[in-house]
Design a protein around this motif. Sequence first.
Motif, short mmCIF file in Angstrom:
data_model
loop_
_atom_site.label_atom_id
_atom_site.label_comp_id
_atom_site.label_asym_id
_atom_site.label_seq_id
_atom_site.Cartn_x
_atom_site.Cartn_y
_atom_site.Cartn_z
N ARG A 71 0.83 -1.21 0.00
CA ARG A 71 0.00 0.00 0.00
C ARG A 71 0.87 1.26 0.00
NH1 ARG A 71 -3.81 -0.68 -2.64
NH2 ARG A 71 -4.15 1.52 -2.18
N VAL A 72 1.97 1.24 0.76
CA VAL A 72 2.87 2.39 0.77
C VAL A 72 3.45 2.61 -0.62
CG1 VAL A 72 5.10 3.25 1.60
CG2 VAL A 72 3.46 2.28 3.21
N GLY A 73 3.81 1.51 -1.28
CA GLY A 73 4.33 1.63 -2.65
C GLY A 73 3.34 2.29 -3.58
N LEU A 78 7.47 7.03 -12.84
CA LEU A 78 6.63 5.94 -13.35
C LEU A 78 6.29 6.17 -14.82
CD1 LEU A 78 5.04 3.37 -12.63
CD2 LEU A 78 3.11 4.83 -12.04
N ARG A 79 5.96 7.40 -15.17
CA ARG A 79 5.67 7.72 -16.57
C ARG A 79 6.90 7.48 -17.44
NH1 ARG A 79 6.28 12.37 -19.83
NH2 ARG A 79 4.75 12.49 -21.54
N ALA A 94 14.80 4.42 -8.66
CA ALA A 94 14.54 3.57 -9.82
C ALA A 94 14.54 2.10 -9.42
CB ALA A 94 15.59 3.82 -10.90
N HIS A 95 15.42 1.72 -8.49
CA HIS A 95 15.46 0.34 -8.01
C HIS A 95 14.21 0.01 -7.20
CE1 HIS A 95 17.09 -3.45 -6.56
NE2 HIS A 95 16.79 -3.07 -5.32
N ALA A 96 13.75 0.94 -6.38
CA ALA A 96 12.57 0.72 -5.54
C ALA A 96 11.32 0.45 -6.38
CB ALA A 96 12.35 1.91 -4.61
N PHE A 97 11.24 1.12 -7.54
CA PHE A 97 10.07 0.96 -8.41
C PHE A 97 10.41 0.17 -9.67
CE2 PHE A 97 9.33 5.04 -6.12
CZ PHE A 97 8.25 4.62 -5.37
N SER A 98 11.41 -0.70 -9.57
CA SER A 98 11.87 -1.44 -10.74
C SER A 98 10.81 -2.39 -11.31
CB SER A 98 13.14 -2.24 -10.40
OG SER A 98 12.87 -3.17 -9.35
N CYS A 99 9.81 -2.77 -10.48
CA CYS A 99 8.77 -3.66 -10.98
C CYS A 99 7.96 -3.01 -12.11
CB CYS A 99 7.84 -4.08 -9.85
SG CYS A 99 6.98 -2.73 -9.03
N TYR A 100 8.00 -1.68 -12.19
CA TYR A 100 7.30 -0.97 -13.26
C TYR A 100 8.19 -0.76 -14.48
CZ TYR A 100 3.84 0.12 -9.67
OH TYR A 100 2.89 0.02 -8.68
N ASN A 101 9.47 -1.03 -14.33
CA ASN A 101 10.42 -0.80 -15.42
C ASN A 101 10.53 -2.04 -16.30
OD1 ASN A 101 12.41 0.19 -17.08
ND2 ASN A 101 14.01 0.24 -15.50
N LYS A 102 9.47 -2.35 -17.02
CA LYS A 102 9.42 -3.56 -17.85
C LYS A 102 10.42 -3.50 -19.01
CE LYS A 102 5.92 -4.99 -15.40
NZ LYS A 102 6.08 -6.06 -14.40
N GLN A 103 10.82 -2.28 -19.39
CA GLN A 103 11.74 -2.14 -20.52
C GLN A 103 13.20 -2.27 -20.11
OE1 GLN A 103 10.55 0.98 -23.47
NE2 GLN A 103 9.41 1.81 -21.75
#
Length: 378
Positions: free
Chosen positions: A105-107, A174-175, A148-157
């Motif tokens: 949820r925090v993420g 994220l965008r 960037a590492h914390a949100f790497s699950c969104y970095n599909k590319q």
Amino acid sequence: MENDDVAIEVEEMLKKAQRLFATKSCCIYRVPHIIRQLNEDAYTPTVVSIGPLHHWNSRLISMEGHKQVYCQYFIIERSEASLSECKEGTAEDDVIASKPWMASRVGHDLLLLENQIPLFVFEKIYNLAFPPLLDAGGEFPSFILLAAHAFSCYNKQGLSSPAASSVAHFTDLLRYFYLPPSHTTRHLRKPEALVLGHSASELVEAGVKFQVTNKSSHGCILDLELEHGTLKIPHIKADDATEIFLRNIVALEQCHYPHDHYILDYVIFLGHLMKTNKDAGVLIKAGIIGCIFGGDYESKVANLFGGVGKNTVVSTTSACYLKFFNDLDDYCIHPWHSLMATLRRDYFTSPWKTAASFGGIVLLILTVIQTVCSLRQV
């Protein structure tokens, strides 16, 4: 009231006037009401607030004490720690990391447009806390690299970390992850409605095949292809989290990138494709939409992609998407494809109709043959 009194009152009123947005560099916005009202929960933090817009929200008060504990730990211990000590923080005494649901949820909360702090603020605090480590030959990571590492699950590319100066905050990061690596500037400044005249099921009737883009590609969800009647679209997961991140990126584009709404174009395109539950089923069956909803999942998918683009303003037109829409419509109205679509719709919609139509065709052929033979005998 005398004229002088009126003038004085107007002057006093004008002195109190405030801009809607303080400067051109503003990057934190309240989502416009006309968009926010469609799903307020998608823009409102549920566990923690980090920006000014939801500070001291009564629903988030319980997290304030934990934030102070984290702040104390950061100031007293982490700023004095060595690199090896920083790598050994444990999860047992971390109230967020020890509870997976809270960490999730925090993420989500940290990605909401209304719940942001400019990235340069984080970066300055981080640089002040770890100056000797940051100067030690680049061994210690920069803040943007950590983010960037914390949100790497969104970095599909698998994109490399952006320059800190090019990203406004976490929603903007994220965008960045969802833009194509070589996205071009939009050169059609006159807005032209992107209208697709045929939905997914109608395109199938006309002979268009839907196929998920090869997973070995660079993974950009905007990477659409139309080749020889086959429409290739990258895979995207459909669940509550999908709606949250799409809504917040679209809201960011409406407020901060009004002439470069790449994600909104994509959402509008999928909305045109999925006008009905049947249309959503076409994309789910093709593997393009990975549906995690239960129950009436086709309806939920259609509503998700049809709703995110509602009440938005399109100020420019993407030449790429305009050509894409026109090519699909041209394919469908081609005489041969149109004829085949009519045959499929009127005569081959079910096994019984197909069998009856096939029998009729066979009977017609036999009748023609019998007639020709009879004429020859005469």
